[in-house]
Design an enzyme around this catalytic site. Structure first.
Site, PDB file in Angstrom:
ATOM      1  N   LEU A 142       0.400  10.506   7.855  1.00 48.60           N
ATOM      2  CA  LEU A 142       0.696  11.879   8.875  1.00 48.60           C
ATOM      3  C   LEU A 142       0.361  11.118  10.374  1.00 48.60           C
ATOM      4  O   LEU A 142       1.305  11.465  11.001  1.00 48.60           O
ATOM      5  CB  LEU A 142      -0.416  12.776   8.761  1.00 48.60           C
ATOM      6  CG  LEU A 142      -0.484  13.909   9.862  1.00 48.60           C
ATOM      7  CD1 LEU A 142       0.725  14.832   9.575  1.00 48.60           C
ATOM      8  CD2 LEU A 142      -1.797  14.874   9.381  1.00 48.60           C
ATOM      9  N   ARG A 176      -7.489  16.716   4.731  1.00 56.02           N
ATOM     10  CA  ARG A 176      -7.848  15.140   4.277  1.00 56.02           C
ATOM     11  C   ARG A 176      -9.090  14.569   5.194  1.00 56.02           C
ATOM     12  O   ARG A 176      -9.144  15.239   6.261  1.00 56.02           O
ATOM     13  CB  ARG A 176      -6.634  14.350   4.461  1.00 56.02           C
ATOM     14  CG  ARG A 176      -5.638  14.548   3.705  1.00 56.02           C
ATOM     15  CD  ARG A 176      -5.693  14.245   2.168  1.00 56.02           C
ATOM     16  NE  ARG A 176      -4.526  14.568   1.207  1.00 56.02           N
ATOM     17  CZ  ARG A 176      -4.458  15.709   0.814  1.00 56.02           C
ATOM     18  NH1 ARG A 176      -5.263  16.790   1.044  1.00 56.02           N
ATOM     19  NH2 ARG A 176      -3.256  15.674  -0.122  1.00 56.02           N
ATOM     20  N   PRO A 207       4.922  17.033  -4.704  1.00 62.32           N
ATOM     21  CA  PRO A 207       4.354  16.784  -6.450  1.00 62.32           C
ATOM     22  C   PRO A 207       3.007  15.981  -6.144  1.00 62.32           C
ATOM     23  O   PRO A 207       3.366  14.913  -5.493  1.00 62.32           O
ATOM     24  CB  PRO A 207       5.189  16.128  -7.314  1.00 62.32           C
ATOM     25  CG  PRO A 207       6.626  16.010  -6.408  1.00 62.32           C
ATOM     26  CD  PRO A 207       6.467  16.648  -4.947  1.00 62.32           C
ATOM     27  N   TYR A 244       0.277   2.104  -7.336  1.00 58.41           N
ATOM     28  CA  TYR A 244      -0.618   1.749  -6.293  1.00 58.41           C
ATOM     29  C   TYR A 244      -2.330   1.868  -6.818  1.00 58.41           C
ATOM     30  O   TYR A 244      -2.876   0.820  -6.635  1.00 58.41           O
ATOM     31  CB  TYR A 244       0.035   2.454  -4.875  1.00 58.41           C
ATOM     32  CG  TYR A 244      -1.326   2.040  -3.787  1.00 58.41           C
ATOM     33  CD1 TYR A 244      -1.497   0.670  -3.537  1.00 58.41           C
ATOM     34  CD2 TYR A 244      -2.127   2.826  -3.629  1.00 58.41           C
ATOM     35  CE1 TYR A 244      -2.294   0.505  -2.637  1.00 58.41           C
ATOM     36  CE2 TYR A 244      -2.985   2.991  -2.516  1.00 58.41           C
ATOM     37  CZ  TYR A 244      -3.146   1.538  -2.009  1.00 58.41           C
ATOM     38  OH  TYR A 244      -4.153   1.423  -0.963  1.00 58.41           O
ATOM     39  N   LYS A 250       0.487  -1.384  -0.036  1.00 60.39           N
ATOM     40  CA  LYS A 250      -0.080  -0.042  -0.027  1.00 60.39           C
ATOM     41  C   LYS A 250       0.886   1.158   0.015  1.00 60.39           C
ATOM     42  O   LYS A 250       0.369   2.396   0.376  1.00 60.39           O
ATOM     43  CB  LYS A 250      -0.808  -0.017   1.194  1.00 60.39           C
ATOM     44  CG  LYS A 250      -0.116  -0.010   2.667  1.00 60.39           C
ATOM     45  CD  LYS A 250      -0.955   0.006   3.877  1.00 60.39           C
ATOM     46  CE  LYS A 250       0.066   0.195   4.919  1.00 60.39           C
ATOM     47  NZ  LYS A 250      -0.794   0.443   6.175  1.00 60.39           N
TER      48      LYS A 250
HETATM   49  N1  LIG Z   1      -3.994   2.302   5.461  1.00 53.86           N
HETATM   50  C1  LIG Z   1      -4.422   3.002   4.544  1.00 53.86           C
HETATM   51  O1  LIG Z   1      -4.333   4.032   4.689  1.00 53.86           O
HETATM   52  C2  LIG Z   1      -5.400   2.578   3.415  1.00 53.86           C
HETATM   53  C3  LIG Z   1      -6.170   3.345   2.637  1.00 53.86           C
HETATM   54  C4  LIG Z   1      -6.727   2.636   1.672  1.00 53.86           C
HETATM   55  C5  LIG Z   1      -6.729   1.448   1.128  1.00 53.86           C
HETATM   56  N2  LIG Z   1      -6.051   0.581   2.026  1.00 53.86           N
HETATM   57  C6  LIG Z   1      -5.950  -0.836   1.542  1.00 53.86           C
HETATM   58  O2  LIG Z   1      -6.452  -1.589   2.700  1.00 53.86           O
HETATM   59  C7  LIG Z   1      -5.734  -2.800   2.801  1.00 53.86           C
HETATM   60  C8  LIG Z   1      -5.183  -3.124   3.971  1.00 53.86           C
HETATM   61  O3  LIG Z   1      -4.239  -2.077   4.540  1.00 53.86           O
HETATM   62  P1  LIG Z   1      -3.657  -1.891   5.877  1.00 53.86           P
HETATM   63  O4  LIG Z   1      -3.377  -0.456   5.977  1.00 53.86           O
HETATM   64  O5  LIG Z   1      -4.163  -2.649   6.848  1.00 53.86           O
HETATM   65  O6  LIG Z   1      -2.124  -2.567   5.366  1.00 53.86           O
HETATM   66  P2  LIG Z   1      -1.311  -3.436   6.215  1.00 53.86           P
HETATM   67  O7  LIG Z   1       0.119  -3.609   5.601  1.00 53.86           O
HETATM   68  O8  LIG Z   1      -1.288  -3.215   7.766  1.00 53.86           O
HETATM   69  O9  LIG Z   1      -1.941  -4.905   6.126  1.00 53.86           O
HETATM   70  C9  LIG Z   1      -1.677  -5.851   4.986  1.00 53.86           C
HETATM   71  C10 LIG Z   1      -1.783  -6.971   5.421  1.00 53.86           C
HETATM   72  O10 LIG Z   1      -1.672  -8.059   4.225  1.00 53.86           O
HETATM   73  C11 LIG Z   1      -0.729  -8.870   4.632  1.00 53.86           C
HETATM   74  N3  LIG Z   1      -0.091  -9.413   3.281  1.00 53.86           N
HETATM   75  C12 LIG Z   1       0.512  -8.668   2.220  1.00 53.86           C
HETATM   76  N4  LIG Z   1       0.800  -9.488   1.136  1.00 53.86           N
HETATM   77  C13 LIG Z   1       0.336 -10.673   1.278  1.00 53.86           C
HETATM   78  C14 LIG Z   1       0.359 -11.661   0.588  1.00 53.86           C
HETATM   79  N5  LIG Z   1       0.665 -11.706  -0.466  1.00 53.86           N
HETATM   80  N6  LIG Z   1      -0.288 -12.695   1.232  1.00 53.86           N
HETATM   81  C15 LIG Z   1      -0.814 -12.732   2.167  1.00 53.86           C
HETATM   82  N7  LIG Z   1      -0.837 -11.779   3.218  1.00 53.86           N
HETATM   83  C16 LIG Z   1      -0.151 -10.718   2.797  1.00 53.86           C
HETATM   84  C17 LIG Z   1       0.544  -8.231   5.279  1.00 53.86           C
HETATM   85  O11 LIG Z   1       1.081  -9.150   6.113  1.00 53.86           O
HETATM   86  C18 LIG Z   1      -0.572  -7.558   6.202  1.00 53.86           C
HETATM   87  O12 LIG Z   1      -0.827  -8.074   7.424  1.00 53.86           O
HETATM   88  C19 LIG Z   1      -4.625  -2.787   1.686  1.00 53.86           C
HETATM   89  O13 LIG Z   1      -5.200  -3.596   0.488  1.00 53.86           O
HETATM   90  C20 LIG Z   1      -4.463  -1.337   1.262  1.00 53.86           C
HETATM   91  O14 LIG Z   1      -4.047  -1.149   0.024  1.00 53.86           O
HETATM   92  C21 LIG Z   1      -5.390   0.836   3.017  1.00 53.86           C
END
Ligand SMILES: NC(=O)c1ccc[n+]([C@@H]2O[C@H](COP(=O)([O-])OP(=O)(O)OC[C@H]3O[C@@H](n4cnc5c(N)ncnc54)[C@H](O)[C@@H]3O)[C@@H](O)[C@H]2O)c1
Length: 351
Positions: free
Chosen positions: A211, A242, A304, A160, A91
């Protein structure tokens, strides 16, 4: 609360991560057993102990990589989930620019692998589990106005965001090909904060990109000061605005979306945000009030691609799911501070 064991679980890919761990607690609170599917590439197994302490229920764990379709098929066979929430992925916007192939592989490849496993399982049991997918407000690119509604044009400014948009489009295509695919796409705004117990929270590896974790680390002495990127935007105090959303509100949004699909609702896409914008300096002030310490900051050049103001119109989620964010900025900051002050080094505290 103890969930009835005869109930089919909700499968939570990425369930050990920041949003996943809070969603697991919210699912337990709503009475759903959970199976966490995670390879711990960006999380720590200790989170499962913490979830158990909070909810009195330990989720089942399947440790592995969602890209391994054969293994994922065996997970479906073992658990026969009632619904799937797909959070596993990578992410970091900056990293995605430097290493786009990793992002295409894990985020797009992981989603394809999951869809294949779901389809294979359907052939065995004769039904398809509904799927909730975690997308992001970055699929709106630089919107021409705010608040943002779901029908705004979609684009991407980074690999992303591109991966999230491609997966949204793939899910749309499978849904059009076969009406038995029931999919909820959730576009998150800026999730922050932690469970009020301070036992689980955001645990970024390396320097935080966002942040609130950065401000928390300044408060706890892990960072010297905060860089505020730009103070000449056309906003209340010149700093970027935001839509910060408490992670437990976001988690409860996942429960509502899952429940709606399980109850027979058609596929949908919704924004999950508060609808209220806060500037960087408003967040700093609220955090200072929560932790009782000054947060030193310096004004730096604009980055940017950053836009002045970005916030959701969350009306559709309210209308469709009866969901609304309930926790304000003060609570986001005090819960983030509870987590950070109790766990200055995150889950790696005792290592
Ligand atoms: N945190 C944010 O600000 C935010 C905003 C919008 C969208 N998202 C989306 O939400 C989802 C969760 O985000 P988060 O903040 O909890 O991230 P995070 O990194 O804390 O959690 C992601 C989890 O997925 C696991 N993971 C990654 N690749 C893997 C794989 N190939 N197989 C199995 N497990 C795997 C990681 O070990 C982790 O526990 C993501 O898809 C992210 O893109 C997050």
């Amino acid at each position: 609360m103890t969930a009835p064991t005869s109930q089919r679980p909700v499968m939570l890919t990425g369930g050990a991560g920041y949003i996943g761990s809070h969603t697991c607690v919210a699912l337990h609170e709503a009475g759903h057993p959970v199976v966490v599917v995670d390879d711990f590439s960006n999380s720590h197994p200790r989170v499962l102990d913490r979830i158990e302490t909070i909810s009195g229920v330990r989720p089942s764990l399947e440790r592995g990589d969602v890209l391994d379709t054969a293994w994922l098929c065996s997970v479906f066979e073992r658990h026969d989930p009632a619904a799937v929430i797909h959070l596993a992925g990578v992410k970091a916007v900056g990293e995605s620019v430097a290493n786009p192939i990793k992002y295409f592989d894990i985020n797009i490849g992981g989603s394809i692998s999951l869809m294949k496993a779901m389809q294979a399982h359907r052939q065995q049991v004769g039904r398809l589990s509904p799927l909730v997918f975690s997308s992001t407000a970055t699929v709106y690119g630089e919107p021409s106005r705010v608040p943002i509604t779901e029908d705004f044009p979609l684009t991407f400014e980074s690999p992303y965001a591109h991966t999230k948009l491609v997966v949204e489009q793939m899910l749309g295509a499978v849904g059009r090909s076969e009406s038995s695919w029931k999919v909820a796409v959730l576009r998150y705004f800026n999730p922050v904060g932690a469970h009020r117990s301070g036992l689980i929270g955001e645990d970024p590896s390396g320097t935080p990109n966002n942040l609130m974790p950065f401000v928390s680390q300044v408060a706890v002495g892990r960072q010297a000061h905060l860089n505020v990127f730009g103070d000449d935007y056309p906003t209340i105090d010149g700093t970027g605005v935001r839509d910060y959303l408490h992670v437990m509100d976001l988690a409860e949004g996942h429960v509502r979306a899952t429940q709606a699909l399980m109850d027979g609702c058609d596929s949908f896409t919704v924004n999950l945000g508060t609808g209220i914008g806060h500037s960087v300096l408003q967040v700093v002030k609220a955090f200072e009030a929560a932790c009782g310490k000054p947060i030193p900051y310096r004004i730096a050049a604009r980055r940017p691609g950053d836009v002045a103001a970005y916030f959701a119109d969350p009306g559709k989620a309210h209308k469709l799911l009866g969901w609304q964010a309930r926790r304000d900025l003060g609570q986001m900051c005090s819960d983030a501070w509870a987590w950070q002050s109790l766990n200055p080094k995150g889950y790696r505290e005792q290592e």
